[in-house]
Design a protein around this motif. Structure first.
Motif, PDB file in Angstrom:
ATOM      1  N   LEU A 269     130.236  59.386  76.250  1.00 27.26           N
ATOM      2  CA  LEU A 269     130.643  58.001  76.494  1.00 27.26           C
ATOM      3  C   LEU A 269     132.156  57.840  76.362  1.00 27.26           C
ATOM      4  CD1 LEU A 269     127.808  56.070  74.616  1.00 27.26           C
ATOM      5  CD2 LEU A 269     128.159  56.197  77.086  1.00 27.26           C
ATOM      6  N   PHE A 270     132.746  58.563  75.407  1.00 20.93           N
ATOM      7  CA  PHE A 270     134.208  58.503  75.256  1.00 20.93           C
ATOM      8  C   PHE A 270     134.894  59.037  76.507  1.00 20.93           C
ATOM      9  CE2 PHE A 270     138.215  60.534  73.837  1.00 20.93           C
ATOM     10  CZ  PHE A 270     138.889  59.385  73.438  1.00 20.93           C
ATOM     11  N   LEU A 271     134.419  60.179  77.015  1.00 21.78           N
ATOM     12  CA  LEU A 271     135.011  60.760  78.219  1.00 21.78           C
ATOM     13  C   LEU A 271     134.806  59.846  79.426  1.00 21.78           C
ATOM     14  CD1 LEU A 271     133.934  64.499  77.763  1.00 21.78           C
ATOM     15  CD2 LEU A 271     136.155  63.450  77.258  1.00 21.78           C
ATOM     16  N   VAL A 272     133.622  59.221  79.512  1.00 20.48           N
ATOM     17  CA  VAL A 272     133.367  58.290  80.610  1.00 20.48           C
ATOM     18  C   VAL A 272     134.305  57.090  80.526  1.00 20.48           C
ATOM     19  CG1 VAL A 272     131.678  56.658  81.542  1.00 20.48           C
ATOM     20  CG2 VAL A 272     130.969  58.972  80.953  1.00 20.48           C
TER      21      VAL A 272
ATOM     22  N   TYR B 204     136.930  51.653  73.323  1.00 22.94           N
ATOM     23  CA  TYR B 204     135.809  52.518  72.931  1.00 22.94           C
ATOM     24  C   TYR B 204     135.490  52.370  71.450  1.00 22.94           C
ATOM     25  CZ  TYR B 204     133.193  56.725  71.776  1.00 22.94           C
ATOM     26  OH  TYR B 204     132.247  57.590  71.293  1.00 22.94           O
ATOM     27  N   ALA B 205     136.530  52.340  70.616  1.00 25.25           N
ATOM     28  CA  ALA B 205     136.309  52.195  69.175  1.00 25.25           C
ATOM     29  C   ALA B 205     135.569  50.893  68.853  1.00 25.25           C
ATOM     30  CB  ALA B 205     137.638  52.253  68.432  1.00 25.25           C
ATOM     31  N   LEU B 206     136.007  49.794  69.476  1.00 21.40           N
ATOM     32  CA  LEU B 206     135.346  48.512  69.242  1.00 21.40           C
ATOM     33  C   LEU B 206     133.931  48.516  69.803  1.00 21.40           C
ATOM     34  CD1 LEU B 206     138.293  46.081  70.118  1.00 21.40           C
ATOM     35  CD2 LEU B 206     137.451  46.672  67.834  1.00 21.40           C
ATOM     36  N   GLY B 207     133.783  49.050  71.023  1.00 20.22           N
ATOM     37  CA  GLY B 207     132.464  49.074  71.652  1.00 20.22           C
ATOM     38  C   GLY B 207     131.477  49.943  70.914  1.00 20.22           C
ATOM     39  N   MET B 208     131.916  51.106  70.442  1.00 25.02           N
ATOM     40  CA  MET B 208     131.003  51.992  69.725  1.00 25.02           C
ATOM     41  C   MET B 208     130.608  51.405  68.375  1.00 25.02           C
ATOM     42  SD  MET B 208     129.171  54.624  69.872  1.00 25.02           S
ATOM     43  CE  MET B 208     129.772  55.198  71.461  1.00 25.02           C
ATOM     44  N   SER B 209     131.539  50.716  67.712  1.00 30.07           N
ATOM     45  CA  SER B 209     131.204  50.060  66.449  1.00 30.07           C
ATOM     46  C   SER B 209     130.123  49.000  66.654  1.00 30.07           C
ATOM     47  CB  SER B 209     132.456  49.416  65.845  1.00 30.07           C
ATOM     48  OG  SER B 209     133.448  50.382  65.571  1.00 30.07           O
ATOM     49  N   LEU B 210     130.275  48.214  67.713  1.00 26.04           N
ATOM     50  CA  LEU B 210     129.271  47.205  68.017  1.00 26.04           C
ATOM     51  C   LEU B 210     127.940  47.851  68.402  1.00 26.04           C
ATOM     52  CD1 LEU B 210     128.547  44.239  68.412  1.00 26.04           C
ATOM     53  CD2 LEU B 210     129.512  44.364  70.722  1.00 26.04           C
TER      54      LEU B 210
ATOM     55  N   PHE C  12     145.450  53.971  76.123  1.00 24.89           N
ATOM     56  CA  PHE C  12     145.439  53.132  74.925  1.00 24.89           C
ATOM     57  C   PHE C  12     144.287  52.116  74.995  1.00 24.89           C
ATOM     58  CE2 PHE C  12     150.297  53.724  74.388  1.00 24.89           C
ATOM     59  CZ  PHE C  12     150.063  54.928  73.731  1.00 24.89           C
ATOM     60  N   SER C  13     144.134  51.508  76.164  1.00 23.13           N
ATOM     61  CA  SER C  13     143.051  50.533  76.338  1.00 23.13           C
ATOM     62  C   SER C  13     141.692  51.187  76.132  1.00 23.13           C
ATOM     63  CB  SER C  13     143.130  49.919  77.742  1.00 23.13           C
ATOM     64  OG  SER C  13     144.355  49.267  77.959  1.00 23.13           O
ATOM     65  N   ALA C  14     141.537  52.392  76.671  1.00 27.12           N
ATOM     66  CA  ALA C  14     140.261  53.092  76.561  1.00 27.12           C
ATOM     67  C   ALA C  14     139.930  53.422  75.112  1.00 27.12           C
ATOM     68  CB  ALA C  14     140.296  54.367  77.395  1.00 27.12           C
ATOM     69  N   VAL C  15     140.910  53.916  74.368  1.00 22.97           N
ATOM     70  CA  VAL C  15     140.660  54.312  72.974  1.00 22.97           C
ATOM     71  C   VAL C  15     140.295  53.099  72.115  1.00 22.97           C
ATOM     72  CG1 VAL C  15     141.725  55.262  70.907  1.00 22.97           C
ATOM     73  CG2 VAL C  15     142.096  56.370  73.109  1.00 22.97           C
ATOM     74  N   VAL C  16     141.077  52.029  72.253  1.00 25.62           N
ATOM     75  CA  VAL C  16     140.798  50.835  71.450  1.00 25.62           C
ATOM     76  C   VAL C  16     139.461  50.205  71.864  1.00 25.62           C
ATOM     77  CG1 VAL C  16     141.606  48.523  70.834  1.00 25.62           C
ATOM     78  CG2 VAL C  16     143.245  50.400  71.047  1.00 25.62           C
TER      79      VAL C  16
ATOM     80  N   SER D 186     131.389  47.325  78.806  1.00 19.27           N
ATOM     81  CA  SER D 186     130.931  48.520  79.510  1.00 19.27           C
ATOM     82  C   SER D 186     130.428  49.580  78.545  1.00 19.27           C
ATOM     83  CB  SER D 186     132.065  49.087  80.359  1.00 19.27           C
ATOM     84  OG  SER D 186     132.457  48.162  81.350  1.00 19.27           O
ATOM     85  N   VAL D 187     131.179  49.797  77.452  1.00 17.70           N
ATOM     86  CA  VAL D 187     130.771  50.813  76.475  1.00 17.70           C
ATOM     87  C   VAL D 187     129.430  50.458  75.854  1.00 17.70           C
ATOM     88  CG1 VAL D 187     131.336  51.829  74.224  1.00 17.70           C
ATOM     89  CG2 VAL D 187     133.112  51.587  75.959  1.00 17.70           C
ATOM     90  N   VAL D 188     129.270  49.202  75.449  1.00 15.56           N
ATOM     91  CA  VAL D 188     128.016  48.784  74.820  1.00 15.56           C
ATOM     92  C   VAL D 188     126.849  48.922  75.802  1.00 15.56           C
ATOM     93  CG1 VAL D 188     126.759  46.822  73.851  1.00 15.56           C
ATOM     94  CG2 VAL D 188     129.117  47.247  73.162  1.00 15.56           C
ATOM     95  N   LEU D 189     127.054  48.465  77.040  1.00 16.90           N
ATOM     96  CA  LEU D 189     125.969  48.532  78.015  1.00 16.90           C
ATOM     97  C   LEU D 189     125.640  49.982  78.374  1.00 16.90           C
ATOM     98  CD1 LEU D 189     123.994  46.963  79.674  1.00 16.90           C
ATOM     99  CD2 LEU D 189     125.723  46.660  81.454  1.00 16.90           C
TER     100      LEU D 189
END
Length: 400
Positions: free
Chosen positions: A370-373, A339-345, A333-337, A52-55
């Motif tokens: 995107l983080f807030l979303v 998001y970090a992985l998705g934003m890196s990609l 916790f799920s969102a933070v982890v 979701s974050v990447v898309l």
């Protein structure tokens, strides 16, 4: 066993603090253990969030890139007003004005200066055969007007040389050129590459080609008084709306728009009156739906697997508020982890897109949004698990 005890442990790696203060302090630890106890479920959750974050980032980055690409020429100009042919949908949808607009505009009180900008579709014949369509742009930058930007080879001044044009490095392959001095033809006239820009893309992927005002008028078969647009600078103490109305009164056969109005019209046309906008909106909605569904399903499944432990916590005196806090912390916790992985990609994908005709943009503001979303998406997804837990009968733990 009573709520007065310091700490009680249940199955599945869950810990239930008894006192109110300890209960608050232990909630993050309990959420962490509950979340990471089932690694497979956690993996599925993170995959959904990362997707979701990447898309979302990609769709949003494309939107910002499209917006900047469409308005690139407009953003590089200084005139407060644009005189355009009636019915012009976008800056890259040019047609020639009748001519002599500059003289009429200069006679209007409050006008400081005018500039003629020529734009038109032209046929670029490649040196090794074949042809493509380009968007030819001509201006007189010697008088302080619009000029090509992001020049990395040659210089704008060198475009004053006979037959010289500027092209963007992004379109070298499309134009069959490799650098300075390469020849080609535009509408039957021989040209050479006199300057190279970088990152000047067009939304239609049609290459921009820059040259002098007179040369562009000649190639487009326009007379010396014709242009596609007339750019107007207003005197500092003049009211822009008043000057705009006066120009419109003098020139009823054209449209007079502020730079902001023309920018918005150009962007809205491509994004909301063509299939491009529909695709972006559909992709963004898909990203949100997929993320919410996957995270909700995983959190609900995790809650259901630990339903007896949650019932035990309720029997030990844990309030519904405490249980809800644990579930929301799991989602956080799920969102933070994720998001970090998705934003890196995402950043890796954006880096790979540099130098291509696809213009994707990431800004600090977009990253924060995107983080807030992502936080909101995971919070919404936790609702199904919360409903399940708040309906637990604490007495059920004694019947096991």
């Amino acid at each position: 066993m009573t709520a007065s005890k310091d700490i009680s442990e249940t199955g599945g790696g869950m810990i239930a603090p008894a006192g109110n203060s300890k209960r608050l302090r232990m909630a993050p630890k309990l959420a962490y253990r509950n979340l990471f106890h089932d690694r497979l479920s956690l993996f599925v959750t993170l995959v959904g969030i990362v997707f979701s974050v990447v898309l979302l980032a990609f769709q949003s980055g494309i939107y910002l890139g499209i917006e900047r690409t469409i308005a690139a020429v407009i953003d590089q100009t200084e005139g407060e007003l644009w005189v355009v042919p009636i019915g012009t949908k976008s800056v890259d949808d040019p047609s020639l004005l009748p001519g002599r607009e500059s003289y009429a505009v200069l006679s209007v009180p409050g006008v400081a200066s005018v500039e003629t900008l020529v734009m038109g579709f032209s046929r670029w014949r490649k040196r090794n055969g074949g042809a493509t369509t380009v968007l030819l742009v001509g201006s007189d930058w010697t008088q302080g007007g619009f000029r090509p930007w992001n020049v990395i080879e040659g210089s704008v001044e060198e475009l004053a040389a006979p037959k010289a044009v500027a092209v963007d490095k992004t379109y070298f392959k499309d134009l069959d050129v490799t650098g300075l001095g390469d020849p080609a033809e535009i509408n039957g006239q021989t040209v050479t590459v006199g300057a190279v820009t970088k990152g000047i893309r067009s939304f239609t992927t049609m290459p921009y080609v820059f040259t002098t005002l007179g040369r562009a008028q000649s190639m487009l078969r326009a007379n010396q008084e014709q242009g596609a647009y007339t750019l107007v600078k207003v005197e500092p103490d003049a009211d822009i709306a008043t000057v705009q109305a006066r120009i419109q009164e003098r020139l009823p056969d054209v449209e007079v728009l502020t730079r902001g109005e023309f920018r918005s019209r150009s962007i809205n046309y491509w994004l909301f009156h063509t299939a491009a906008g529909s695709g972006l909106i559909a992709g963004t909605a898909l990203a949100l739906i997929v993320g919410i569904v996957i995270v909700a399903q995983t959190l609900y499944s995790s809650t259901k697997d630990h339903i007896n432990e949650f019932a035990t916590l309720r029997a030990l005196g844990a309030s519904s508020r405490y249980i809800i806090q644990v579930i929301l912390l799991q989602a956080l916790f799920s969102a933070v982890v994720g998001y970090a992985l998705g934003m890196s990609l995402t950043l890796a994908i954006f880096a790979a897109a540099k130098g291509t005709t696809l213009n994707v943009v990431m800004t600090p503001g977009l990253a924060l949004l995107l983080f807030l979303v992502t936080i909101g998406m995971c919070t919404i997804a936790a609702v199904s698990a919360i409903f399940k837990v708040t309906r637990i009968d604490p007495a059920g733990v004694f019947s096991r």
